[in-house]
Structures are given as structure tokens and as C-alpha cells.
Design an enzyme around this catalytic site. Sequence first.
Site, PDB file in Angstrom:
ATOM      1  N   CYS A 152       0.796  -1.240   0.000  1.00 35.65           N
ATOM      2  CA  CYS A 152       0.000   0.000   0.000  1.00 35.65           C
ATOM      3  C   CYS A 152       0.826   1.287   0.000  1.00 35.65           C
ATOM      4  O   CYS A 152       0.496   2.227  -0.726  1.00 35.65           O
ATOM      5  CB  CYS A 152      -0.914   0.018   1.222  1.00 35.65           C
ATOM      6  N   ASP A 210      20.379   2.765   1.261  1.00 37.10           N
ATOM      7  CA  ASP A 210      20.242   2.228   2.609  1.00 37.10           C
ATOM      8  C   ASP A 210      21.384   2.843   3.425  1.00 37.10           C
ATOM      9  O   ASP A 210      22.171   3.605   2.887  1.00 37.10           O
ATOM     10  CB  ASP A 210      20.383   0.691   2.522  1.00 37.10           C
ATOM     11  N   VAL A 211      21.489   2.494   4.723  1.00 37.81           N
ATOM     12  CA  VAL A 211      22.566   3.094   5.520  1.00 37.81           C
ATOM     13  C   VAL A 211      23.947   2.804   4.960  1.00 37.81           C
ATOM     14  O   VAL A 211      24.834   3.647   5.028  1.00 37.81           O
ATOM     15  CB  VAL A 211      22.528   2.642   7.007  1.00 37.81           C
TER      16      VAL A 211
HETATM   17  P1  NAD Z   1      12.380   0.426   8.605  1.00 38.84           P
HETATM   18  O1  NAD Z   1      13.037   0.791   9.884  1.00 38.84           O
HETATM   19  O2  NAD Z   1      11.947  -0.967   8.361  1.00 38.84           O
HETATM   20  O3  NAD Z   1      13.342   0.815   7.392  1.00 38.84           O
HETATM   21  C1  NAD Z   1      14.025   2.048   7.324  1.00 38.84           C
HETATM   22  C2  NAD Z   1      14.931   2.052   6.104  1.00 38.84           C
HETATM   23  O4  NAD Z   1      15.621   3.311   6.042  1.00 38.84           O
HETATM   24  C3  NAD Z   1      15.992   0.969   6.131  1.00 38.84           C
HETATM   25  O5  NAD Z   1      16.224   0.519   4.815  1.00 38.84           O
HETATM   26  C4  NAD Z   1      17.200   1.723   6.687  1.00 38.84           C
HETATM   27  O6  NAD Z   1      18.415   1.135   6.393  1.00 38.84           O
HETATM   28  C5  NAD Z   1      17.012   3.047   5.977  1.00 38.84           C
HETATM   29  N1  NAD Z   1      17.746   4.130   6.636  1.00 38.84           N
HETATM   30  C6  NAD Z   1      17.732   4.460   7.930  1.00 38.84           C
HETATM   31  N2  NAD Z   1      18.551   5.516   8.139  1.00 38.84           N
HETATM   32  C7  NAD Z   1      19.076   5.846   6.938  1.00 38.84           C
HETATM   33  C8  NAD Z   1      19.979   6.839   6.487  1.00 38.84           C
HETATM   34  N3  NAD Z   1      20.508   7.721   7.319  1.00 38.84           N
HETATM   35  N4  NAD Z   1      20.291   6.886   5.171  1.00 38.84           N
HETATM   36  C9  NAD Z   1      19.755   5.989   4.315  1.00 38.84           C
HETATM   37  N5  NAD Z   1      18.885   5.035   4.675  1.00 38.84           N
HETATM   38  C10 NAD Z   1      18.560   4.960   5.967  1.00 38.84           C
HETATM   39  O7  NAD Z   1      11.155   1.441   8.467  1.00 38.84           O
HETATM   40  P2  NAD Z   1       9.923   1.435   7.413  1.00 38.84           P
HETATM   41  O8  NAD Z   1       8.888   0.469   7.796  1.00 38.84           O
HETATM   42  O9  NAD Z   1      10.439   1.408   6.022  1.00 38.84           O
HETATM   43  O10 NAD Z   1       9.349   2.879   7.701  1.00 38.84           O
HETATM   44  C11 NAD Z   1      10.114   4.016   7.386  1.00 38.84           C
HETATM   45  C12 NAD Z   1       9.349   5.271   7.785  1.00 38.84           C
HETATM   46  O11 NAD Z   1       8.180   5.367   6.990  1.00 38.84           O
HETATM   47  C13 NAD Z   1       8.880   5.269   9.233  1.00 38.84           C
HETATM   48  O12 NAD Z   1       8.971   6.601   9.727  1.00 38.84           O
HETATM   49  C14 NAD Z   1       7.450   4.832   9.154  1.00 38.84           C
HETATM   50  O13 NAD Z   1       6.677   5.339  10.213  1.00 38.84           O
HETATM   51  C15 NAD Z   1       7.033   5.414   7.821  1.00 38.84           C
HETATM   52  N6  NAD Z   1       5.976   4.656   7.158  1.00 38.84           N
HETATM   53  C16 NAD Z   1       4.947   5.369   6.661  1.00 38.84           C
HETATM   54  C17 NAD Z   1       3.913   4.709   6.017  1.00 38.84           C
HETATM   55  C18 NAD Z   1       2.776   5.505   5.455  1.00 38.84           C
HETATM   56  O14 NAD Z   1       2.006   4.983   4.679  1.00 38.84           O
HETATM   57  N7  NAD Z   1       2.681   6.755   5.799  1.00 38.84           N
HETATM   58  C19 NAD Z   1       3.914   3.330   5.891  1.00 38.84           C
HETATM   59  C20 NAD Z   1       5.011   2.612   6.370  1.00 38.84           C
HETATM   60  C21 NAD Z   1       6.036   3.310   6.998  1.00 38.84           C
END
Ligand code: NAD
Length: 314
Positions: A152, A210-211
Site C-alpha cells: 500500500c 540504505d545506511v
Molecule cells: P524500517 O526501519 O523498516 O526501514 C528504514 C529504512 O531506512 C531501512 O532501509 C534503513 O536502512 C534506511 N535508513 C535508515 N537511516 C538511513 C539513512 N541515514 N540513510 C539511508 N537510509 C537509511 O522502516 P519502514 O517500515 O520502512 O518505515 C520508514 C518510515 O516510513 C517510518 O517513519 C514509518 O513510520 C514510515 N511509514 C509510513 C507509512 C505511510 O504509509 N505513511 C507506511 C510505512 C512506513
Amino acid sequence: MPGEKVVTSKIALTYKDEIRDFLASLPPNTPAPLLVGLLATSDPAAESYANWTKKAFEEDGLRYEVRKIEEQHVEEALAQCNDDPNVHGIIVYYPIFGLTPSYSGSSHDDYLRDSVSVQKDVEGLTFTYRTSLYKNIRYLNSNPNSKCVLPCTALSCVKILEHCGVYAKSPGVHNRLQGKTCTIINRSEIVGRPLAAMLANDGATVYSCDVDSIYKFEAGGLRRCDEGTTVKSVVEISDVVVTGVPVKSYKLPTEWIKENTVVINVASFKNVDADELLKIDGVKYVPMVGKVTVKMLERNLCRLYKQYHMDRKG
Ligand code: NAD
């Protein structure tokens, strides 16, 4: 021309109408499709997401029920939902076992994710749908009545990009993003990785950050970029930048962003300074995607209902 903020409520409205029309097409006295949310985590964010989903579903005439369970009963609850013909969609709130110190916890979450019936997987995260996405297969078993479900949040980004005019209007399904470069700062299984594959399937060149690595996704495959490739170097050439860094302190330097770029923030934190960003000519900024994401969840439920449950009286 300065940048503009994109109001996603208007985009969400289009899908609200689509869902209303679908419900109106059901035979009289048919109960609306039912989504069950399995909540086995104490994370308050998951509970508020569940409450928010319930509110949106009720407003749109769909049914949503949250079932709170102990983690040791998740598998059993999931199996019951899979077998229950009155349940048309299932959403499991993660992480459950991934919260425990042992890394094997996330493997168990993966196992649960793959245990959801494909006929009820509103999030498109089971192995079957993930594989189809990464192989760019749009229908299960080549059956035009079994369209694959897409995750989604990633799908909401695609719909927002269509609204922002990034997609070419020509009907060629596979290449409407040809010539576009996109950077996604997040490579999670839920958001960044499926989104990278979807944009690449539509013809874009996608840099997935990614990081500790940057991958380049293109139609037909992906590869790891060399050490000289940096987030700065890929953002500077991108027409689309998606940020999903779940850290409050992270701010994408706006001086990297070129004119006319579409910037979407999917993270719950603001990964970009909006005031600075909107000073850049022609930029379109989407500060949040949640309203469209919940419509994609509703749309996926209706699609599964239509494809697999229409002949059953719920
Ligand atoms: P997650 O923690 O599973 O993944 C985060 C990703 O970001 C990982 O790939 C990580 O390595 C990367 N990352 C972290 N720091 C980084 C950096 N400094 N530079 C590059 N990459 C970096 O989290 P997720 O489930 O993917 O969620 C991410 C964000 O999106 C959260 O804030 C979550 O609340 C939000 N989210 C929003 C929705 C929506 O529909 N609004 C849905 C899902 C997640």
C-alpha cells in the site's frame, strides 16, 4: 516559480469515490468486505495506526475489526482468519518477534507474513506477491481475474507521482517512467524495496539508498553501485526523491535537489526542511502519504473481495 506543497487529500478523494461505487455495485444486503487487523505488539504506533484505519474504513462504508492477541497466539489467530470465509482481508502489525533481541525474531515475522492467504493479503507482502513484483509479473497464473496485490505505501507513492505528472500519459504500461531518475532513501521490505521495483518496472532508473549501500534498480535487474556513488550524487540527478528515514535527526540537504523535482516524504518524521525545499523552482513536495496509503489498503481489500470472495455470502 517557487515550489508547491501537494495536497494528498484530493488524490485520496478519487479513490474514495471508486470504493463507494464498488460498494454500491454489490447485491442488496451484502455485508461490506471485512478486514481483520491482528495486533500482537505493544507498540503504541501500531495501535494508533489500527485505530486510524478503523476510522477511515467506517467513513468509507468498509468493515474493519482489530483483534488483540498474545504473541504466542498470532499463528493460530492468523490460521483462523485464513479459514474464515467471513474475513476478506488480513493485516498483521509488525514487528512482533522482531522486537526481541534475537535476530531470529524477524525471521519469524517473515514466516508469519508468508502465512497470510494470497486471497486475503491486503498488503501484498506474501512471498507470492513479492516474487511477482520483483519478476514484474502482474497477474497470478496469467489469470486476468487475479491481479497481483501491491504494497500500500509503495502504491500510494506511485499514485501520487501519477497525480504530479511524473508518469507519461501514453498507455504503454511498462515504460511510462522511461528517462526518469528516482532516488529512494529507505530499502525496507515494506516501503523502499517494493517501491524501487515498481518504479523500475515502469521504466525508471532507481537508486535505492540504505545506511551502507546504494543499489541501482532498472527494468530487468538491480546491481550494487560502486563506492564513488553517494546519496548526494544520485539525489542531484533525480527527478523524484522519496525519503523514508525513521529518525528525527535526519534531514536531506535541500541544496542537492534540482529544480522541478518531486519530493515525497513517507517517514513519520519530516526528513526535509519544507521551507528551504519550497524555495527551489518547480519543486513539488508531498509531506505525507498516509491518506492515500489507507485508500490503497481499502482498494486492495475491495480487489481481493471482487477476485476471490464475491460468490461467498459474508
Ligand atoms: P524500517 O526501519 O523498516 O526501514 C528504514 C529504512 O531506512 C531501512 O532501509 C534503513 O536502512 C534506511 N535508513 C535508515 N537511516 C538511513 C539513512 N541515514 N540513510 C539511508 N537510509 C537509511 O522502516 P519502514 O517500515 O520502512 O518505515 C520508514 C518510515 O516510513 C517510518 O517513519 C514509518 O513510520 C514510515 N511509514 C509510513 C507509512 C505511510 O504509509 N505513511 C507506511 C510505512 C512506513
